[in-house]
Write an enzyme that holds these catalytic residues in place. Structure first.
Site, PDB file in Angstrom:
ATOM      1  N   LYS A 205       0.841  -1.203   0.000  1.00 49.04           N
ATOM      2  CA  LYS A 205       0.000   0.000   0.000  1.00 49.04           C
ATOM      3  C   LYS A 205       0.874   1.250   0.000  1.00 49.04           C
ATOM      4  O   LYS A 205       0.689   2.158  -0.796  1.00 49.04           O
ATOM      5  CB  LYS A 205      -0.928  -0.031   1.222  1.00 49.04           C
ATOM      6  CG  LYS A 205      -1.814   1.171   1.359  1.00 49.04           C
ATOM      7  CD  LYS A 205      -2.770   1.030   2.536  1.00 49.04           C
ATOM      8  CE  LYS A 205      -3.482   2.363   2.778  1.00 49.04           C
ATOM      9  NZ  LYS A 205      -4.410   2.312   3.908  1.00 49.04           N
ATOM     10  N   GLU A 211      10.499  -4.588   4.660  1.00 45.39           N
ATOM     11  CA  GLU A 211      10.612  -6.002   4.264  1.00 45.39           C
ATOM     12  C   GLU A 211      10.299  -6.160   2.778  1.00 45.39           C
ATOM     13  O   GLU A 211      11.016  -6.849   2.036  1.00 45.39           O
ATOM     14  CB  GLU A 211       9.631  -6.867   5.078  1.00 45.39           C
ATOM     15  CG  GLU A 211       9.935  -6.946   6.557  1.00 45.39           C
ATOM     16  CD  GLU A 211       9.286  -5.837   7.379  1.00 45.39           C
ATOM     17  OE1 GLU A 211       8.961  -4.760   6.810  1.00 45.39           O
ATOM     18  OE2 GLU A 211       9.111  -6.024   8.592  1.00 45.39           O
ATOM     19  N   GLY A 266      -4.787  -1.806   5.138  1.00 46.37           N
ATOM     20  CA  GLY A 266      -3.994  -2.951   4.676  1.00 46.37           C
ATOM     21  C   GLY A 266      -4.673  -4.284   4.945  1.00 46.37           C
ATOM     22  O   GLY A 266      -4.787  -5.147   4.080  1.00 46.37           O
ATOM     23  N   ARG A 267      -5.156  -4.453   6.183  1.00 39.08           N
ATOM     24  CA  ARG A 267      -5.747  -5.760   6.535  1.00 39.08           C
ATOM     25  C   ARG A 267      -7.168  -5.905   6.016  1.00 39.08           C
ATOM     26  O   ARG A 267      -7.800  -6.945   6.218  1.00 39.08           O
ATOM     27  CB  ARG A 267      -5.678  -5.955   8.053  1.00 39.08           C
ATOM     28  CG  ARG A 267      -6.321  -4.838   8.853  1.00 39.08           C
ATOM     29  CD  ARG A 267      -5.902  -4.892  10.316  1.00 39.08           C
ATOM     30  NE  ARG A 267      -6.364  -3.727  11.075  1.00 39.08           N
ATOM     31  CZ  ARG A 267      -5.695  -2.587  11.167  1.00 39.08           C
ATOM     32  NH1 ARG A 267      -4.551  -2.440  10.545  1.00 39.08           N
ATOM     33  NH2 ARG A 267      -6.171  -1.578  11.882  1.00 39.08           N
ATOM     34  N   GLU A 352      -4.615  -6.675  14.845  1.00 34.08           N
ATOM     35  CA  GLU A 352      -4.088  -5.353  14.472  1.00 34.08           C
ATOM     36  C   GLU A 352      -5.212  -4.317  14.543  1.00 34.08           C
ATOM     37  O   GLU A 352      -4.964  -3.130  14.730  1.00 34.08           O
ATOM     38  CB  GLU A 352      -3.468  -5.397  13.065  1.00 34.08           C
ATOM     39  CG  GLU A 352      -2.455  -4.285  12.824  1.00 34.08           C
ATOM     40  CD  GLU A 352      -1.691  -4.417  11.509  1.00 34.08           C
ATOM     41  OE1 GLU A 352      -2.304  -4.181  10.451  1.00 34.08           O
ATOM     42  OE2 GLU A 352      -0.494  -4.734  11.534  1.00 34.08           O
ATOM     43  N   HIS A 383      -5.260 -33.452  17.763  1.00 30.16           N
ATOM     44  CA  HIS A 383      -4.168 -34.294  18.265  1.00 30.16           C
ATOM     45  C   HIS A 383      -3.006 -33.444  18.774  1.00 30.16           C
ATOM     46  O   HIS A 383      -1.883 -33.935  18.880  1.00 30.16           O
ATOM     47  CB  HIS A 383      -3.712 -35.255  17.168  1.00 30.16           C
ATOM     48  CG  HIS A 383      -4.808 -36.206  16.789  1.00 30.16           C
ATOM     49  ND1 HIS A 383      -5.002 -37.404  17.422  1.00 30.16           N
ATOM     50  CD2 HIS A 383      -5.813 -36.087  15.888  1.00 30.16           C
ATOM     51  CE1 HIS A 383      -6.065 -38.007  16.913  1.00 30.16           C
ATOM     52  NE2 HIS A 383      -6.583 -37.231  15.980  1.00 30.16           N
ATOM     53  N   LYS A 503       9.595  -0.580  14.006  1.00 30.34           N
ATOM     54  CA  LYS A 503      10.145  -0.256  12.682  1.00 30.34           C
ATOM     55  C   LYS A 503      11.239   0.810  12.812  1.00 30.34           C
ATOM     56  O   LYS A 503      12.308   0.715  12.215  1.00 30.34           O
ATOM     57  CB  LYS A 503       9.050   0.309  11.763  1.00 30.34           C
ATOM     58  CG  LYS A 503       7.996  -0.675  11.325  1.00 30.34           C
ATOM     59  CD  LYS A 503       7.051   0.012  10.334  1.00 30.34           C
ATOM     60  CE  LYS A 503       5.796  -0.787  10.090  1.00 30.34           C
ATOM     61  NZ  LYS A 503       4.822  -0.129   9.243  1.00 30.34           N
TER      62      LYS A 503
HETATM   63  O1  F6P Z   1       3.250  -2.882   9.749  1.00 32.41           O
HETATM   64  C1  F6P Z   1       1.888  -3.101   9.653  1.00 32.41           C
HETATM   65  C2  F6P Z   1       1.379  -2.778   8.285  1.00 32.41           C
HETATM   66  O2  F6P Z   1       1.280  -1.414   8.134  1.00 32.41           O
HETATM   67  C3  F6P Z   1       0.040  -3.454   8.029  1.00 32.41           C
HETATM   68  O3  F6P Z   1      -1.026  -2.756   8.531  1.00 32.41           O
HETATM   69  C4  F6P Z   1       0.065  -3.606   6.558  1.00 32.41           C
HETATM   70  O4  F6P Z   1      -0.873  -4.538   6.112  1.00 32.41           O
HETATM   71  C5  F6P Z   1       1.498  -4.034   6.340  1.00 32.41           C
HETATM   72  O5  F6P Z   1       2.243  -3.274   7.274  1.00 32.41           O
HETATM   73  C6  F6P Z   1       2.034  -3.849   4.962  1.00 32.41           C
HETATM   74  O6  F6P Z   1       1.969  -2.521   4.572  1.00 32.41           O
HETATM   75  P1  F6P Z   1       2.180  -2.112   3.063  1.00 32.41           P
HETATM   76  O7  F6P Z   1       1.069  -2.736   2.261  1.00 32.41           O
HETATM   77  O8  F6P Z   1       2.136  -0.626   3.043  1.00 32.41           O
HETATM   78  O9  F6P Z   1       3.511  -2.633   2.597  1.00 32.41           O
END
Ligand code: F6P
Length: 539
Positions: A205, A211, A266-267, A352, A383, A503
């Protein structure tokens, strides 16, 4: 005034004292029709909530709490595009992503639906090109492998839905999902792929997530090492983002960008362009059916009275156990192998969203908020961890999810699967008394070990089969459940400030790891020792 002081909350506290020792055995014995009285159907899903520690009075009080929390106007405010995400001054309109083509949903006076469909149509055209083998890589070969690079909402929705709808996916294409900044994730997911036939979807987003950007740069280097031409990027990389400038800066042609908007969290983004990999996998028709499943549950949530509203009922039951019984966690247990990632997906969606301790007005909550969501599919859990749910000391309400028909029927597998899910909720609810254990001829000293107290609550969600439509309805059910709970707890379910500090701190630690040291004044003594220890073990 804290919600905890509200008369409806106090009435629930009082009622809890009255009902807390009532056993589900008694509740069922006193009402032979309980199994149907406490059930409802919506969007193709059947919810049996009879095995909950509630009476008619409990539900009345919970609905009163919902009304006292202004759930109905707040629900409408969300659907109408009001800026209910107050800390980020944003509308919350994931429901617009699956609205009908002729709908009118406005943000700042502008109907967003035409833009939504513009992106959906662009996704469909692109997905079709990949599926038909007409989108060619740099060397003229069709794309066979699709690698989604993203994390959080830009990973969990696509991977969960891809696995869930595997039955409907194109088996001639390979799909991989890379999320972890641990390079093992990238390496293991690409080691058997041919760069000439591989497309990366960089899904973020913000297009700034560390990452994802690290993995995207590694992917770029991996592709260029084989293709040896910058021009190859435009055939092997597309982006899903709200940030066109950052996409262009990365080197992806914005013609190959699929956009979405700041009013999609995002979620909550699974039905935005974030679903591109899924659409390639299952095709436009199935994708549209999934959106229809979402929409059907959206409409139900928006229009059904609270008393017959599935997300409202699930949300309120969660509040009942969380705030009055002190249940810290909630297990989601799908009896379908395709739903392997469903609980992981719900963890982000729920935790979240409602893992907050500050209310919308800025004060600290004096009650518990978001539950710990966990679980894994089906009989494997039986199990492993079910022992603790049955006989442990913790109260863990469960959601069982099952489908009447198997997508892969073989002999009596499915009957056994369903027998297990129904047996589990039965055992949890009714247990086995010492008298019942004794009549089995169990030695007296073993009786206490073999007793099942029962009275463990659960919901069962049943649908005829796992289809794109039923998956959509299921995900929307949980999205709205989370909304309901956020309203009761008076938190902003749509921001996530709690992920920021880590972060920022990682940004100061990373260079120190590279340099091999941290001046003692730069870090606390634990962190600086860990950095030094790492360095000494590395060389
Ligand atoms: O660190 C949490 C977050 O902001 C989530 O809410 C989001 O889904 C994820 O990181 C990834 O964010 P992006 O789509 O901006 O890379």
């Amino acid at each position: 005034m804290s919600m905890k002081q509200h008369p409806t909350w106090l009435a629930l506290e009082q009622h809890h004292l009255e009902i807390q020792n009532t056993h589900l055995r008694e509740l069922f014995a006193s009402s032979p029709t309980r199994g149907t009285d406490f059930s409802l159907e919506a969007a193709g899903l059947y919810l049996d909530y009879s095995k909950n520690r509630v009476s008619e009075k409990t539900l009345e009080l919970l609905f009163a709490l919902a009304r006292a929390s202004n759930l109905e106007p707040k629900r409408e405010a969300m659907f109408m595009g009001e800026k209910i995400n107050t800390t980020e001054n944003r509308a919350v309109l994931h429901t617009a992503l699956r609205a009908a083509r002729d709908a009118d949903v406005r943000v700042d006076g502008v109907n967003v639906i035409p833009e939504v469909y513009k992106v959906l149509d662009k996704m469909a055209a692109f997905a079709e090109q990949i599926r038909a083998g007409t989108w060619l890589g740099h060397t003229g070969k069709p794309i066979k492998n699709i690698v989604n690079i993203g994390i959080g909402g830009s990973d969990l929705g696509p991977v969960m839905a891809y696995k869930a709808l595997g039955f409907y996916s194109s088996r001639g294409l390979t799909f991989r999902f890379v999320s972890n900044v641990d390079s093992t994730d990238f390496v293991e997911n690409t080691r058997d792929l041919e760069p000439e036939e591989t497309l990366f979807i960089v899904c973020s987003k913000t297009f700034t997530t560390q990452e994802t950007m690290t993995n995207a740069n590694t992917a770029r280097a991996w592709a260029l090492a084989a293709l040896k031409d910058e021009a190859a990027i435009s055939r092997h990389f597309v982006a899903v983002s709200t940030n066109a400038a950052a996409v262009a800066k990365f080197g992806i042609d914005t013609a190959n960008m699929f956009g979405f908007w700041d009013w999609v969290g995002g979620r909550y983004s699974m039905t935005s362009a974030v679903g591109l990999s899924l659409m390639i996998a299952i095709g436009q028709n199935h994708y549209t059916q999934m959106l229809e499943g979402f929409r059907s549950m959206d409409t139900h949530f928006r229009t059904a009275p609270l008393e017959q509203n599935m997300p409202v009922i699930l949300g309120l039951l969660g509040v009942w156990y969380n705030n009055f019984f002190g249940a810290a966690s909630h297990a989601v247990l799908p009896y379908d192998h395709y739903l392997t990632y469903f609980s992981a997906y719900l963890q982000q969606l729920d935790m979240e969203s409602n893992g907050k301790s500050t209310t919308l007005s800025g004060s600290r909550t004096d009650y518990q908020t978001g539950q710990i969501i966990w679980g894994q599919p089906g009989t494997n859990g039986q199990h492993a961890f079910y022992q603790l749910i049955h006989q442990g000391t913790k109260l863990i309400p469960c959601d069982f999810i099952a489908f009447s028909k198997s997508l892969n029927p073989r002999s009596n597998h499915h009957e056994l699967l369903l027998a297990n899910v129904f047996a589990q909720s039965q055992a949890l609810a009714f247990g086995k008394t010492p008298e019942e254990v004794a009549t089995d001829g169990v030695k007296p000293e073993l009786i206490p070990h073999k007793v099942f107290e029962g009275n463990k609550p659960s919901n069962t969600i049943l649908s005829s089969s796992l289809t794109p439509f039923s998956l959509g309805a299921l995900v929307a059910l949980y999205e709205h459940k989370v909304f309901v709970q956020g309203v009761i707890w008076e938190v902003n379910s749509f921001d996530q400030w709690g992920v920021e500090l880590g972060k920022v701190l990682a940004q100061t630690i990373a260079p120190q790891l590279l340099e091999g040291q941290a001046a003692p004044t730069q870090q606390d003594s634990s962190t600086s020792t860990l950095i030094a220890k790492c360095q000494s073990q590395k060389f």
